[in-house]
Design a protein around this motif. Structure first.
Motif, PDB file in Angstrom:
ATOM      1  N   VAL A 115      46.102  15.613  16.390  1.00  0.00           N
ATOM      2  CA  VAL A 115      45.406  14.377  15.900  1.00  0.00           C
ATOM      3  C   VAL A 115      46.222  13.643  15.090  1.00  0.00           C
ATOM      4  CG1 VAL A 115      43.599  14.059  14.580  1.00  0.00           C
ATOM      5  CG2 VAL A 115      43.055  15.755  16.183  1.00  0.00           C
ATOM      6  N   GLY A 119      47.368   9.595  15.320  1.00  0.00           N
ATOM      7  CA  GLY A 119      46.920   8.624  14.424  1.00  0.00           C
ATOM      8  C   GLY A 119      48.038   7.950  13.863  1.00  0.00           C
ATOM      9  N   THR A 123      48.211   3.987  14.222  1.00  0.00           N
ATOM     10  CA  THR A 123      48.701   3.161  12.958  1.00  0.00           C
ATOM     11  C   THR A 123      49.731   2.046  13.080  1.00  0.00           C
ATOM     12  OG1 THR A 123      47.734   5.097  11.633  1.00  0.00           O
ATOM     13  CG2 THR A 123      49.056   3.286  10.408  1.00  0.00           C
ATOM     14  N   GLU A 169      37.553   1.383  14.134  1.00  0.00           N
ATOM     15  CA  GLU A 169      38.561   0.145  14.257  1.00  0.00           C
ATOM     16  C   GLU A 169      37.733  -1.271  14.319  1.00  0.00           C
ATOM     17  OE1 GLU A 169      41.067   3.963  15.428  1.00  0.00           O
ATOM     18  OE2 GLU A 169      38.898   2.839  15.823  1.00  0.00           O
ATOM     19  N   GLY A 360      49.924   6.841   8.727  1.00  0.00           N
ATOM     20  CA  GLY A 360      48.834   7.085  10.020  1.00  0.00           C
ATOM     21  C   GLY A 360      48.646   8.382  10.213  1.00  0.00           C
ATOM     22  N   ASP A 363      45.946   8.939   7.259  1.00  0.00           N
ATOM     23  CA  ASP A 363      44.809   8.565   7.465  1.00  0.00           C
ATOM     24  C   ASP A 363      44.044   9.213   8.531  1.00  0.00           C
ATOM     25  OD1 ASP A 363      45.410   6.276   5.888  1.00  0.00           O
ATOM     26  OD2 ASP A 363      46.014   4.925   7.769  1.00  0.00           O
ATOM     27  N   PHE A 364      44.534   9.939   9.351  1.00  0.00           N
ATOM     28  CA  PHE A 364      43.857  11.013  10.275  1.00  0.00           C
ATOM     29  C   PHE A 364      43.566  12.470   9.774  1.00  0.00           C
ATOM     30  CE2 PHE A 364      44.211   7.215  12.684  1.00  0.00           C
ATOM     31  CZ  PHE A 364      43.550   7.285  13.795  1.00  0.00           C
TER      32      PHE A 364
END
Length: 510
Positions: A115, A119, A123, A169, A360, A363-364
């Motif tokens: 994951v 991510g 990104t 998104e 990225g 963010d995940f």
């Protein structure tokens, strides 16, 4: 002597604004679930099934067992549940899970890293501006052809949804799509349906979506590619139905604006096709990056599909020589390498590329932690030996049902679970350890259970107010949530019937 000013009544203080209720996050909900399951483990009697050579439970062999866990042991399981959810190891002899045992990895470290890797990749791709500009160019080119614009945007969103869970998104596209739809004589509901339903139907029919199909397949102990043929057929049919539904409504509103469910705000009827402005042209670099993205996802699909089984229909067919049989460790490495490659092609430079990859992954981290917490719940159930007891209780409900009816049951029983846990990753990690063995009892492929589960999660997330995609989307479009429900409920009924038919057919077919 008091003056007139002194005798004036003091101005009334405005009552403090009432705080609006905010639904707890998935992390909070899973924290509560962890405590609830830990408490229930004191009340549910421990039990176990006999296992076959592959570790699957044997139907009819459930029996009660004595637990030797002390209160301190149970407290330790609660304390370590997130750690065990990440890298807990299951002892081959006792079946107990702990971070310092020897045996097979029980935690979700592989999925967790996957994951974060995807991510980082997503990104980096968005940081190039290629995907945003590509969709913007598509929408602008089709601005004079309403039905084709709706179909084109929805198809792209659905494709992105089915392969990589494209949903949140879409919130960035309302500022572009709404003016274009209004300029073509449509209303804000058309734009809302195009965006929410376009991406949502792709997620509902996820083929290799790592956050739905990937996590659920891992929890069910099957390959990401198992069941991809059924899911691909579902995606084609349900996407076509959904696009047709939105186009039909759009045509009705364009012909008779009085039939609009959302109505029109002041100025809506004054838009023209140039209001949104023409997006910049795609550069050669953008085209190269879009090709790279397509190649990466195509290679991912190729690497996970069990081609011999898919092409022959025999689940036990000998794999072809070209099959890779990749799983989450290899896929995590693939997306890390792909993120670096895209950054190099985009000429980010070392510092920008490193920062973007780190951003990225950051963010995940939320969906990644959701997976860990949910897996921690299953560790508590495993160590207290109540998993098989829960499985046995559900076995009694579905025993004797046909395979088709069982598949429909899996779809329906997961609908209410998706309301408090809109996170597909958390929902999958919680449900699959129970549902997957049930498939073995019913003689149904575990891949069908994964398909039924993700369809339930996707169907609910098309309308429930606990998902940011829906509630945030209607807010951005300035469309009432109640009006959106009026718009979408006939489609929900159609999709419900179609999903039941597909999963029932899949259960019989496989």
């Amino acid at each position: 002597m008091s003056s007139a000013a002194d005798t004036k009544p003091a101005p009334e203080e405005e009552p403090p604004a009432r705080k609006r209720f905010a639904f707890p996050s998935a992390l909070t909900i899973l924290g509560v679930v962890t405590l609830a399951v830990w408490g229930l483990a004191f009340l549910i009697p421990p039990g176990a099934y006999d296992r076959d050579g592959e570790g699957a439970p044997v139907q009819g062999t459930y029996h009660r067992v004595d637990s030797d866990q002390s209160f301190v042991d149970r407290l330790n399981d609660l304390f370590l549940s997130p750690v065990n959810g990440l890298y807990g190891v299951q002892d081959a002899k006792t079946g107990e899970v702990g971070p310092d045992l020897a045996g097979e990895l029980y935690g979700s470290a592989g999925v967790f890293l996957f994951v974060l890797a995807i991510g980082a990749f997503i990104t980096v791709v968005f940081a190039t501006g290629a995907l945003d500009r590509g969709i913007g160019r598509l929408a602008y080119r089709l601005r004079d052809r309403g039905a084709l614009l709706i179909a084109g945007v929805m198809l792209v969103f659905s494709l992105l949804g089915t392969v990589e869970g494209f949903a949140e998104e879409t919130l960035g596209f309302y500022g572009l799509i709404i003016p274009l739809m209004l300029a073509l004589g449509y209303d804000r509901m058309v734009a809302t349906g195009t965006i929410i339903l376009g991406a949502g139907i792709g997620v509902l029919c996820s083929t290799v979506n790592p956050f739905a199909t990937g996590v659920a397949s891992s929890a069910a102990d099957i390959s990401l590619g198992d069941g991809i043929v059924l899911r691909a057929i579902m995606w084609v049919v349900l996407t076509a139905v959904t696009i047709g539904y939105v186009i039909r409504y759009a045509g009705r509103v364009r012909k008779d604006p009085g039939r609009s469910l959302s109505g029109f705000l002041p100025g809506d009827r004054e838009h023209n096709a140039t209001d949104a402005g023409e997006p910049p042209e795609l550069t050669g670099l953008h085209r190269t990056i879009l090709v790279l993205v397509a190649l990466v996802f195509s290679f991912m699909i190729f690497s996970v599909v069990p081609w011999s089984s898919a092409l022959t229909g025999d689940a036990d067919a000998t794999p072809y020589g070209f099959e890779l049989g990749w799983s989450f460790p290899q896929l995590a490495a693939l997306f890390v390498v792909a993120a670096v490659l895209v950054g190099v092609v985009a000429r980010f430079g070392e510092q920008k590329l490193s920062a973007t990859i780190i951003q990225g992954a950051a963010d995940f981290i939320s969906p990644a932690l959701v997976i860990v917490l949910a897996r921690g719940v299953t560790v508590i159930m495993n160590n207290s030996q109540i998993t098989d007891t829960v499985l046995h209780s559900i076995e009694g409900v579905v025993s004797g049902t046909s395979s088709a009816l069982f598949a429909v049951f899996v779809f329906i029983v997961n609908l209410p679970l998706a309301f408090p846990i809109p996170s597909t990753s958390g929902h999958a990690t919680l449900a699959m350890p129970i549902l997957a063995p049930l498939a073995d009892f019913a003689g149904v492929s575990r891949a069908v259970v994964v398909t039924a589960w993700q369809a339930a999660s996707g169907w609910m997330n098309l309308w429930v107010p606990t998902t940011a995609v829906t509630i945030g989307g209607v807010a951005l479009a300035k469309v009432g949530y109640d009006k959106y429900l009026r718009f979408v409920w006939p489609l929900l009924a159609i999709l419900f019937a179609l999903v039941c038919g597909f999963v029932a057919l899949g259960a019989v077919w496989t």
